[in-house]
Design a protein around this motif. Structure first.
Motif, PDB file in Angstrom:
ATOM      1  N   ARG A 130       0.824  -1.207  -0.255  1.00 60.15           N
ATOM      2  CA  ARG A 130       0.146   0.278   0.271  1.00 60.15           C
ATOM      3  C   ARG A 130       1.155   1.286   0.309  1.00 60.15           C
ATOM      4  O   ARG A 130       2.265   1.430   0.722  1.00 60.15           O
ATOM      5  CB  ARG A 130      -0.944   0.457   1.580  1.00 60.15           C
ATOM      6  CG  ARG A 130      -2.067   1.125   1.489  1.00 60.15           C
ATOM      7  CD  ARG A 130      -3.238   0.664   2.653  1.00 60.15           C
ATOM      8  NE  ARG A 130      -2.058   0.297   4.085  1.00 60.15           N
ATOM      9  CZ  ARG A 130      -1.618   1.803   4.414  1.00 60.15           C
ATOM     10  NH1 ARG A 130      -1.819   2.883   4.614  1.00 60.15           N
ATOM     11  NH2 ARG A 130      -0.547   1.178   5.486  1.00 60.15           N
ATOM     12  N   THR A 146       1.247   4.507   1.605  1.00 62.46           N
ATOM     13  CA  THR A 146       0.813   5.158   2.538  1.00 62.46           C
ATOM     14  C   THR A 146       0.304   7.292   2.574  1.00 62.46           C
ATOM     15  O   THR A 146      -0.216   7.172   3.301  1.00 62.46           O
ATOM     16  CB  THR A 146       1.904   4.933   3.727  1.00 62.46           C
ATOM     17  OG1 THR A 146       3.113   5.684   3.267  1.00 62.46           O
ATOM     18  CG2 THR A 146       2.018   3.770   4.131  1.00 62.46           C
ATOM     19  N   ARG A 147       1.173   7.539   1.240  1.00 60.93           N
ATOM     20  CA  ARG A 147       0.550   8.755   1.252  1.00 60.93           C
ATOM     21  C   ARG A 147      -0.804   8.947   0.532  1.00 60.93           C
ATOM     22  O   ARG A 147      -1.357   9.467   0.668  1.00 60.93           O
ATOM     23  CB  ARG A 147       1.601   9.042  -0.089  1.00 60.93           C
ATOM     24  CG  ARG A 147       3.283   9.307   0.321  1.00 60.93           C
ATOM     25  CD  ARG A 147       4.082   9.572  -0.866  1.00 60.93           C
ATOM     26  NE  ARG A 147       4.087   8.559  -1.483  1.00 60.93           N
ATOM     27  CZ  ARG A 147       4.840   8.223  -2.667  1.00 60.93           C
ATOM     28  NH1 ARG A 147       5.696   9.643  -3.079  1.00 60.93           N
ATOM     29  NH2 ARG A 147       4.682   7.429  -3.372  1.00 60.93           N
ATOM     30  N   THR A 148      -1.213   7.478   0.029  1.00 61.78           N
ATOM     31  CA  THR A 148      -2.425   8.001  -0.469  1.00 61.78           C
ATOM     32  C   THR A 148      -3.532   6.730  -0.428  1.00 61.78           C
ATOM     33  O   THR A 148      -4.979   7.089  -0.478  1.00 61.78           O
ATOM     34  CB  THR A 148      -2.661   7.533  -2.281  1.00 61.78           C
ATOM     35  OG1 THR A 148      -2.090   6.674  -2.267  1.00 61.78           O
ATOM     36  CG2 THR A 148      -1.233   8.726  -3.393  1.00 61.78           C
ATOM     37  N   ASP A 149      -3.026   5.580   0.001  1.00 63.57           N
ATOM     38  CA  ASP A 149      -4.160   4.433   1.573  1.00 63.57           C
ATOM     39  C   ASP A 149      -4.615   4.367   0.008  1.00 63.57           C
ATOM     40  O   ASP A 149      -5.001   2.773  -0.299  1.00 63.57           O
ATOM     41  CB  ASP A 149      -4.800   4.790   1.886  1.00 63.57           C
ATOM     42  CG  ASP A 149      -4.149   5.427   3.421  1.00 63.57           C
ATOM     43  OD1 ASP A 149      -3.338   5.231   3.456  1.00 63.57           O
ATOM     44  OD2 ASP A 149      -5.108   6.176   4.189  1.00 63.57           O
ATOM     45  N   TYR A 167      -4.727   1.399  10.037  1.00 62.58           N
ATOM     46  CA  TYR A 167      -3.718   0.721   9.339  1.00 62.58           C
ATOM     47  C   TYR A 167      -2.405   1.957   9.361  1.00 62.58           C
ATOM     48  O   TYR A 167      -2.930   3.338   9.946  1.00 62.58           O
ATOM     49  CB  TYR A 167      -3.826   0.730   8.103  1.00 62.58           C
ATOM     50  CG  TYR A 167      -4.695   1.639   7.674  1.00 62.58           C
ATOM     51  CD1 TYR A 167      -4.358   2.719   7.164  1.00 62.58           C
ATOM     52  CD2 TYR A 167      -6.230   1.109   7.459  1.00 62.58           C
ATOM     53  CE1 TYR A 167      -5.595   3.227   6.137  1.00 62.58           C
ATOM     54  CE2 TYR A 167      -7.034   1.736   7.006  1.00 62.58           C
ATOM     55  CZ  TYR A 167      -6.884   2.371   6.111  1.00 62.58           C
ATOM     56  OH  TYR A 167      -7.413   3.796   5.645  1.00 62.58           O
ATOM     57  N   THR A 168      -1.316   1.811   9.190  1.00 59.61           N
ATOM     58  CA  THR A 168      -0.393   3.349   9.255  1.00 59.61           C
ATOM     59  C   THR A 168      -1.084   4.010   7.916  1.00 59.61           C
ATOM     60  O   THR A 168      -1.273   3.210   7.064  1.00 59.61           O
ATOM     61  CB  THR A 168       1.315   3.323   9.941  1.00 59.61           C
ATOM     62  OG1 THR A 168       1.580   2.023   7.776  1.00 59.61           O
ATOM     63  CG2 THR A 168       1.542   2.147  10.426  1.00 59.61           C
ATOM     64  N   SER A 169      -0.627   5.342   8.155  1.00 56.87           N
ATOM     65  CA  SER A 169      -0.859   5.771   6.905  1.00 56.87           C
ATOM     66  C   SER A 169      -0.270   7.534   7.290  1.00 56.87           C
ATOM     67  O   SER A 169      -0.027   7.756   7.953  1.00 56.87           O
ATOM     68  CB  SER A 169      -1.855   5.849   6.460  1.00 56.87           C
ATOM     69  OG  SER A 169      -2.555   7.274   6.161  1.00 56.87           O
ATOM     70  N   TYR A 170       0.090   8.384   6.368  1.00 57.71           N
ATOM     71  CA  TYR A 170      -0.057   9.651   6.254  1.00 57.71           C
ATOM     72  C   TYR A 170      -0.683  10.773   5.669  1.00 57.71           C
ATOM     73  O   TYR A 170      -0.194  11.505   5.096  1.00 57.71           O
ATOM     74  CB  TYR A 170       1.350   9.932   5.238  1.00 57.71           C
ATOM     75  CG  TYR A 170       2.813   9.192   6.350  1.00 57.71           C
ATOM     76  CD1 TYR A 170       3.617   9.675   7.400  1.00 57.71           C
ATOM     77  CD2 TYR A 170       2.713   8.161   6.274  1.00 57.71           C
ATOM     78  CE1 TYR A 170       4.927   9.577   7.438  1.00 57.71           C
ATOM     79  CE2 TYR A 170       4.182   7.619   6.597  1.00 57.71           C
ATOM     80  CZ  TYR A 170       4.853   8.166   7.791  1.00 57.71           C
ATOM     81  OH  TYR A 170       5.876   7.797   8.316  1.00 57.71           O
ATOM     82  N   THR A 171      -1.805  10.427   5.020  1.00 63.69           N
ATOM     83  CA  THR A 171      -2.913  11.182   4.408  1.00 63.69           C
ATOM     84  C   THR A 171      -3.724  11.774   4.572  1.00 63.69           C
ATOM     85  O   THR A 171      -4.223  12.295   4.841  1.00 63.69           O
ATOM     86  CB  THR A 171      -4.183   9.651   3.799  1.00 63.69           C
ATOM     87  OG1 THR A 171      -4.574   9.231   5.034  1.00 63.69           O
ATOM     88  CG2 THR A 171      -3.169   8.085   3.160  1.00 63.69           C
ATOM     89  N   ARG A 222      -6.543  12.416   6.462  1.00 64.23           N
ATOM     90  CA  ARG A 222      -8.020  11.792   6.870  1.00 64.23           C
ATOM     91  C   ARG A 222      -8.376  10.976   7.673  1.00 64.23           C
ATOM     92  O   ARG A 222      -8.853  11.097   8.207  1.00 64.23           O
ATOM     93  CB  ARG A 222      -8.226  11.008   4.971  1.00 64.23           C
ATOM     94  CG  ARG A 222      -7.892  11.857   3.991  1.00 64.23           C
ATOM     95  CD  ARG A 222      -8.691  11.614   2.496  1.00 64.23           C
ATOM     96  NE  ARG A 222      -8.113  10.435   1.683  1.00 64.23           N
ATOM     97  CZ  ARG A 222      -6.439  10.506   1.338  1.00 64.23           C
ATOM     98  NH1 ARG A 222      -6.751  11.508   0.747  1.00 64.23           N
ATOM     99  NH2 ARG A 222      -6.442   9.078   0.888  1.00 64.23           N
TER     100      ARG A 222
END
Lengths: 93, 417
Positions: free
Chosen positions: A71, A73-76, B302-306, B308
């Motif tokens: 995945r 992680t900037r956009t999912d 989950y890990t994320s940088y979004t 949102r």
């Protein structure tokens, strides 16, 4: 909510899944032989990238099987999913 | 610095408010600084302020990739409390809370710190036992925290529904009266203005893209989108992006970054007198001075940088809020956003030296960094200036994970945060 393609069941909503963190971390075969630094790395240190991340998911409310996903992680965006034991697929940029 | 006072307000009124100046400069980066702080949130700006104010290091730059206070400083739910279980945490968060109490005077800037009380609800026997344990541990550490019955909780917060027949009945609550809220933007602006007045350069739209090291391995400066800036002392205070920045110096941290959501309602007249938190059902709420209900939800799985977060996370929180406060069922939500929080395995922060000489890090605040802003900034400045930690942040090292000295607030809270 993500739509996640389970390699066994196809596309399903995120609510059916549980997350398992970074993929491809092998449990040490002889933990007692590890130095404190190596044990720390195994237990606690994670890649946490801003970009592509290979990670474990489990389709807990479906087939209940573990699988891996790549995945961004900037956009999912989920770029690929694959079965446990298979290598991380190469995906062109 | 143009000082604010009742008199200056009156005088500017006579001049139709035309005499106000910019509160901080917009300088171009100098080729070199005595210290650089990466990250222009409350923690980073505060660290620069205390470097200049307490330690006399005034040739300091704060590098911010966006605009100051545009990250988690402007995205949190502004709750301030210090009722943590362990001795190390209680000392750390209460240090911050004591600094909040004098911060508006210190900065000559109204950060609107309001000690309206933080009430944490108990919904089951386990909650009651955990909260009472917290209360006793807090008392031993000199941190105020008291037990309220359900009726006393309703007296303190009249909108609360204490009907025993709801899905999450309120069995009692722990109340920290010294806790409360502050205006988060004002904290960033107040520190920026005060730091600037002491000579600190605040450089916005300047993203760090690399950390340069000399032959001995020590830090010699940072590469940025505005060119190379030299400094032998670099402090990283980059919240959810700490892993990304520290990776530039090949320092790997025990962190994972998750989106954490918050939302605010349409503004209404004052109805909600305090902060109410419920760890068990994962909801917390207060009312801002503008009248909006400020609601905190959970992190994504989950890990994320979004920045949102999933809608189902916020929906779950709103369902719980509607159950606890039925009168808010028809409120409309105006805005919903996410911030990226860097979570450590034990849910305690890291304020420490790194294995790289001259490189320091203040990270791992996870879902609760705002409350610690003045304390964390003060201790981080001390660590950077002296090249050794203050006794309060000495336990909060990176090495504690290797050495087995975890400060396990995660287990203590028994919830996601």
């Amino acid at each position: 909510m993500l739509i996640i393609p389970c390699p066994y069941c196809g596309e399903r909503p995120e609510l059916e899944f549980s997350y398992g963190g970074q993929a491809h971390i092998d449990r040490p075969l002889a933990p007692s032989d590890l130095s404190d630094e190596e044990w720390n790395s195994y237990l606690y240190v994670r890649a946490n990238p801003k970009g592509r991340h290979a990670e474990r998911w489990r389709h807990i409310h479906g087939c209940a099987r573990f699988f891996n996903a790549v995945r961004d992680t900037r956009t999912d965006h989920i770029l690929a999913t694959y079965k446990v034991g298979e290598p991380e697929p190469e995906i062109p940029a | 610095m143009q000082r604010f006072s009742a008199f200056s307000l009156f005088r500017q009124g006579l001049d139709r408010q035309k005499g106000w100046k910019n509160q901080w400069r917009k300088p171009d980066p100098k080729p070199a600084y005595d210290a650089i702080v990466v990250g222009g949130g409350g923690h980073g700006l505060g660290a620069a302020y205390y470097l200049a104010k307490v330690h006399g290091i005034r040739n300091v730059a704060v590098l911010e990739k966006g605009w100051i206070g545009g990250g988690n400083t402007g995205r949190n739910t502004t709750i301030i409390r210090s009722n943590y279980l362990f001795d190390e945490s209680a000392a750390l968060y209460d240090h911050a809370l004591k600094m909040w109490e004098g911060l508006s005077q210190e900065l000559n800037y109204n950060v609107m710190f309001s000690q309206r009380g933080v009430m944490m609800l108990a919904h089951n026997i386990h909650d009651i036992q955990v909260f009472k344990r917290h209360i006793h541990a807090n008392r031993v550490n000199g941190v105020d925290n008291e037990w309220l019955t359900a009726e006393e909780a309703k007296d303190f917060c009249p909108p609360l529904n204490i009907d025993p027949n709801v899905r999450y009945p309120v069995l009692g609550a722990a109340l920290q009266r010294r806790g409360g809220t502050a205006r988060h933007d004002a904290v960033a602006w107040g520190y920026a203005r005060a730091a600037d007045a002491l000579g600190v350069d605040i450089i916005e739209n300047c993203e760090v893209t690399g950390i340069r090291r000399d032959a001995a391995g020590a830090v010699s400066g940072v590469e940025t989108t505005r060119g190379f800036i030299a400094s032998q002392r670099v402090g990283v205070s980059a919240a959810g992006h700490s892993s990304v920045v520290l990776d530039m110096a090949h320092v790997r941290l025990p962190l994972e970054s998750y989106p954490l959501q918050a939302l605010v309602s349409e503004p209404v007249k004052p109805i909600f007198p305090c902060v109410v938190m419920s760890n068990t059902i994962h909801a917390y709420m207060s009312q801002s001075d503008k009248g909006e209900l400020v609601i905190g939800a959970g992190t994504d799985a989950y890990t994320s940088y979004t920045q949102r977060g999933g809608l189902h996370i916020a929906t779950e929180t709103l369902a719980a809020i509607c159950e606890l406060f039925p009168q808010f069922r028809r409120m409309r939500m105006l805005r919903n956003w996410g911030g990226i929080v860097d979570v450590t395995p034990d849910r305690s922060p890291i304020i420490a030296k790194t294995p790289v000489k001259g490189l320091y890090v203040n990270c791992g605040w996870g879902t609760g960094g705002f409350k610690a802003t003045p304390g964390a900034a003060h201790l981080f400045a001390h660590t950077m200036a002296r090249d050794e930690p203050h006794p309060i942040n000495a336990p909060f090292t990176i090495e504690r994970f290797r050495d087995g000295y975890l400060i396990d607030e995660a287990a203590a809270a028994a919830v996601a945060h």
